[in-house]
Design an enzyme around this catalytic site. Structure first.
Site, PDB file in Angstrom:
ATOM      1  N   ASP A 387       0.829  -1.208   0.000  1.00 45.03           N
ATOM      2  CA  ASP A 387       0.000   0.000   0.000  1.00 45.03           C
ATOM      3  C   ASP A 387       0.864   1.259   0.000  1.00 45.03           C
ATOM      4  O   ASP A 387       0.637   2.200  -0.766  1.00 45.03           O
ATOM      5  CB  ASP A 387      -0.912  -0.022   1.219  1.00 45.03           C
ATOM      6  CG  ASP A 387      -2.273   0.572   0.929  1.00 45.03           C
ATOM      7  OD1 ASP A 387      -2.550   0.860  -0.246  1.00 45.03           O
ATOM      8  OD2 ASP A 387      -3.071   0.752   1.863  1.00 45.03           O
ATOM      9  N   ASP A 440      -9.076  -2.663   2.010  1.00 46.88           N
ATOM     10  CA  ASP A 440      -9.077  -2.058   3.337  1.00 46.88           C
ATOM     11  C   ASP A 440     -10.093  -2.717   4.260  1.00 46.88           C
ATOM     12  O   ASP A 440     -10.093  -2.463   5.468  1.00 46.88           O
ATOM     13  CB  ASP A 440      -9.397  -0.556   3.225  1.00 46.88           C
ATOM     14  CG  ASP A 440      -8.372   0.174   2.393  1.00 46.88           C
ATOM     15  OD1 ASP A 440      -7.216  -0.269   2.371  1.00 46.88           O
ATOM     16  OD2 ASP A 440      -8.730   1.177   1.748  1.00 46.88           O
TER      17      ASP A 440
END
Length: 539
Positions: A387, A440
């Protein structure tokens, strides 16, 4: 243990689901930046500017531009912004004194042939009250000052407009129409109600998926308990077939996932176009259909009216045994997914996308599981590095944030890839969507679901277990992400940067304090004496 075709479809799109893990705020349309330092006279913040257009006294359209680093700041309230007549510069580049006389009009000029500040100084000296510069590209560009420029005492606002806006305005002016503009830059609210609902959606999705996963694990344990009691006293009983397919991640697959996801993300970035978005829409529709069907069948099977249909099966070629309830639900799920894919560009299509997305996430969290805390730590740590790299560190290599470009769907003509939950920003003057990537929710959701399975198998109460603390940690991590998102003026944030330390750190800390860390790290389930395990109450 055999996979059904539907489970294979969901596993096939699992990597695609977690590609976009960064939060991206709607309305962030400025893609390029200049590293020139600010200095006196050239220190404005870059802001988006609303430019409503009136033709012969009638408001016909509105464009969005970006303010320059120089000149006065723009008004933030629409009612305080003046409506000003527009004139086209002659010469069009405004690098020399215009031939047409100006008496307070806003002047429209082309980009090029001289610096932005030169154009603004020439326009101000000619009597213009503002300057609108037409970019030579579709995207907007942040206007800065040249390094050696000295005359930066500019008294009129400068705004850059995209190429299509300039073409439209020139056409209006060419028809001998009276064209007026208004320039103002409304501020975004610190918190929009869309972010609150999105936070609730993410937390509720993980909670539902965790309870379903824990229930299935307990049912499997009870079934194994019955076989042990009915069988011999030997402990080498083979694994009991569970109600549904479970794919456990190991350390190798956790690391390999990040590598494969990175390769796929680069492919998305390089091939981003309308046809490639259509491919993702098809994949998402298939996965959404499977997820919605799985969730509805499981939900309806809880009711006595539908229980018999859920337990009666018919054998279908290539599909194997299929329950009558599944056959009845499938046409509705197919129609729902197809209707969303066809009408996904309408204003309320986000509702269908969120329904399909939530159902798919819940189903993935039933199929994919982590066996212990060690695998969860490796997976989340690698995902955090993934990420961070593709949101922030990819800029020097690709000149843009690869993750944000892919999530936003740049160069595709779409509002972004479908692997997102999104809600329109209700009180934001710039509109757009608040979004959260599937990754997420799915990646930390694997850890949260693992915590509840462990609690239930250990017969721990809610306060004594790990699920409550893991759920609170996830909620706080996601809340911190939204705070950072607003502090960064809506620029994309790697959500796992905040979520992983909260969830994983909380789990490891509490496990260490309670003395369960070694057990959680290796086995991931309680010790079960053989052959008799008391997991169900006495009759």
């Amino acid at each position: 243990m055999e996979f059904k075709i539907g489970d294979c479809c969901i596993c096939a799109v699992f990597v695609v689901l977690v590609l976009c893990t960064s939060l991206v705020s709607g309305g962030d349309i400025v893609h390029q930046d200049d590293t020139a330092p600010s200095r006196p006279g050239c220190s404005n913040n870059f802001v988006l500017v609303k430019v409503p257009i009136w033709v012969n006294g009638i408001e016909v359209t509105e464009f969005v531009g970006v303010g320059a680093r120089f000149g006065p700041t723009l008004e933030s309230k629409e009612k305080r912004a003046n409506q000003t007549r527009l004139a086209f510069a002659d010469p069009p580049d405004c690098c020399s004194t215009p031939r047409n006389k100006l008496t307070g009009e806003a002047i429209l000029v082309h980009r090029g042939n001289c610096s932005f500040t030169t154009k603004a100084n020439v326009a101000e000296d000619a009597g213009a009250s503002a300057i609108l510069i037409i970019n030579n590209q579709t995207e907007l560009f942040k206007m800065v000052c040249e390094k050696n420029e000295a005359d930066l005492d500019i008294g009129i606002p400068a705004v850059m407009l995209p190429q299509h806006a300039g073409t439209t305005l020139i056409k209006f002016l060419g028809n001998s129409s009276s064209v007026s503009v208004q320039l103002y830059s409304p501020r975004r609210p610190m918190v929009d109600v869309a972010e609150v609902f999105l936070w609730l959606m993410a937390v509720a999705t993980i909670s539902c998926a965790s309870y379903w996963s824990a229930w299935r694990a307990r049912e499997a344990a009870i079934e194994q308990d019955k076989l042990l009691k009915d069988g011999s006293n030997e402990c080498n009983v083979t694994e009991v077939s569970r109600s549904g397919v479970v794919l456990e991640i190991n350390i190798v697959s956790a690391v390999l996932f990040v590598v494969v996801a990175s390769c796929f993300l680069i492919m998305l970035y390089k091939l981003m176009s309308s046809w490639f978005i259509d491919v993702l829409v098809v994949l998402f529709s298939i996965g959404g259909f499977e997820g919605l069907q799985t969730c509805l069948v499981a939900l309806l099977s809880c009711f006595r009216w539908f229980e018999r249909f859920g337990q009666s099966f018919i054998k279908i070629p290539y599909l194997g045994p299929v329950s009558y309830l599944t056959l009845a639900i499938s046409p509705f799920c197919i129609a729902f997914a197809v209707l969303w894919a066809v009408y996904r560009r309408i204003s309320f299509a986000w509702i269908g996308q969120d329904i399909l997305g939530i159902a798919l996430i819940i189903t993935v969290l039933q199929i994919v599981q982590i066996p212990n805390l060690k695998v969860g730590t490796v997976l989340l740590s690698c995902s955090l590095l993934y990420d961070l790299f593709w949101v922030f560190l990819s800029k020097p290599l690709f000149h843009k944030s690869v993750m944000i470009v892919v999530a936003r769907g740049d160069k595709s003509g779409e509002d972004g890839i479908p692997m997102l939950l999104k809600i329109p920003r209700l009180y934001d003057p710039w509109k757009g969507y608040s979004i959260i990537g599937f990754g997420d929710i799915i990646l930390p959701g694997l850890l949260v679901a693992f915590s509840l399975r462990y609690d239930w198998l250990c017969n721990k109460r809610l306060r004594e277990g790990y699920f409550l603390w893991a759920m609170i940690a996830y909620g706080l991590g996601l809340l911190t992400t939204y705070v950072a998102l607003n502090l960064m003026d809506g620029h994309g944030q790697p959500a796992l940067l905040y979520i992983v330390p909260f969830t994983l750190g909380t789990f490891l800390t509490i496990g260490k304090q309670r003395g369960d860390l070694k057990h959680l790290w290796t086995r991931g389930e309680p010790d079960r004496p053989c052959p008799h395990v008391r997991l169900q109450p006495d009759d």
